[in-house]
Design a protein around this motif. Structure first.
Motif, short mmCIF file in Angstrom:
data_model
loop_
_atom_site.label_atom_id
_atom_site.label_comp_id
_atom_site.label_asym_id
_atom_site.label_seq_id
_atom_site.Cartn_x
_atom_site.Cartn_y
_atom_site.Cartn_z
N HIS A 1 -3.79 6.29 -0.84
CA HIS A 1 -3.69 7.42 -1.78
C HIS A 1 -3.19 8.68 -1.07
CE1 HIS A 1 -5.32 6.21 -5.84
NE2 HIS A 1 -5.20 5.09 -5.16
N GLN B 1 -9.14 6.23 -0.07
CA GLN B 1 -8.29 5.03 -0.06
C GLN B 1 -7.07 5.42 0.76
OE1 GLN B 1 -5.72 3.09 -0.12
NE2 GLN B 1 -5.42 2.08 -2.08
N HIS C 1 -0.09 -1.36 -2.30
CA HIS C 1 -1.09 -0.42 -2.81
C HIS C 1 -2.25 -1.17 -3.47
CE1 HIS C 1 -2.37 3.60 -4.10
NE2 HIS C 1 -2.93 2.92 -5.09
N TRP D 1 -8.71 3.44 -5.47
CA TRP D 1 -9.42 2.19 -5.56
C TRP D 1 -9.39 1.66 -6.99
CZ3 TRP D 1 -10.36 1.08 -0.68
CH2 TRP D 1 -10.77 2.06 0.21
N ASP E 1 -6.26 -1.17 -3.03
CA ASP E 1 -7.13 -0.74 -4.14
C ASP E 1 -8.13 -1.85 -4.48
OD1 ASP E 1 -6.34 1.85 -4.78
OD2 ASP E 1 -5.09 1.27 -6.50
#
Ligand code: ADE
Ligand code: ZN
Ligand code: ZN
Length: 268
Positions: free
Chosen positions: A128, A125, A152, A1, A156
């Motif tokens: 991840h 997340q 991504h 994040w 995030d």
């Protein structure tokens, strides 16, 4: 994040800490935290360039498959086992169990706490725990509405920013309050399952990583190709996943900290 995701995870966790855990956290926090864990939760990202070895500890990637396997997937680029987000959570949890030992613990437990609080956020997340090939969506270029981004970063930061703007007056505190209300109302039947962790001493971080790769496949990566524009269709089906993962991360961080520091009391 991003910064805001980490702060919100820790603001939720702070509300679920036991008295003993809250006292230990206060004791370990540096002066500049102002007595709030949440202010320190983005810290590990600011250290990513100074602590090079810690960079792989923010994530784990799979060989482009929708399942996570610790011995296959939890390593850094040099192949060292345990050097991923799941190993890091278990390692910093172990270190924090030495809190209150005499002679004094040889670990810097202030750093252990700040790393742990950050990585419990990150393992929730979904991207991840993503595919190696695209570095958890980092190499997938997209448009978030009219803005250039990568997939991504959308997970995030962008989804959270858009939700805050659309629903919560751009205020993190308003969003945290709404998530908290959901925890006691909408999700109240699920919270017991989220907290269910039979592992006695290790954490259930491995399970959280399995959940994340599943969410990556079923939501984050689903129907996404290079240079696609992501708008309302994607946003309205994915933001509930983001909100739930932030809340789950907060509840589980509190669970881990309560176990560490309440255990201490039971020992003595
Ligand atoms: N770098 C490489 N893979 C990554 C991932 N899954 N998440 C964050 N950063 C990464
Ligand atoms: Zn990230
Ligand atoms: Zn991180």
């Amino acid at each position: 994040w991003g910064k805001e995701g980490h702060i919100m995870v820790c603001k939720i966790a702070e509300k679920y800490l036991s008295e003993e855990a809250a006292a230990a956290v206060q004791d370990l926090l540096p002066e500049l935290a102002g007595g709030e864990l949440s202010t320190m939760c983005p810290w590990a990202d600011t250290m990513r360039f100074r602590y090079h070895w810690a960079s792989p500890l923010h994530y784990a990637n799979t060989p482009n498959v929708c399942n996570f396997n610790f011995s296959r997937d939890c390593h850094n680029s040099r192949g060292e086992q345990g050097m991923c987000v799941v190993g890091a959570i278990n390692n910093y949890t172990d270190q924090l169990y030495t809190y209150g030992d005499s002679p004094k613990s040889s670990y810097n437990l202030t750093e252990s706490l700040m790393f742990l609080a950050h990585f419990v956020g990150d393992v929730h997340q979904p991207l991840h725990v993503g595919y190696e090939e695209d570095e958890g969506g980092n190499t997938i270029m997209v448009h978030w509405y009219r803005r250039k981004a990568n997939l991504h970063h959308v997970w995030d930061v962008s989804i959270i920013d858009t939700v805050m703007k659309d629903f919560y007056n751009k205020s993190m505190d308003t969003m945290v309050d709404a998530l908290q209300t959901n925890l006691t109302e909408g999700w109240s039947d699920d919270v017991g399952h989220w907290e269910n962790c039979a592992n006695k001493k290790a954490t259930c971080a491995n399970d959280y990583a399995i959940e994340s790769i599943n969410l990556s496949c079923n939501y984050a990566y689903k129907d996404v190709v290079q240079n696609i524009t992501l708008g309302d269709d994607y946003y309205f089906t994915r933001y509930p996943v983001v909100e739930k993962r932030l809340a789950q991360a907060g509840v589980r961080l509190a669970l881990i900290l309560n176990r560490i520091f309440d255990k201490k009391k039971a020992d003595t």
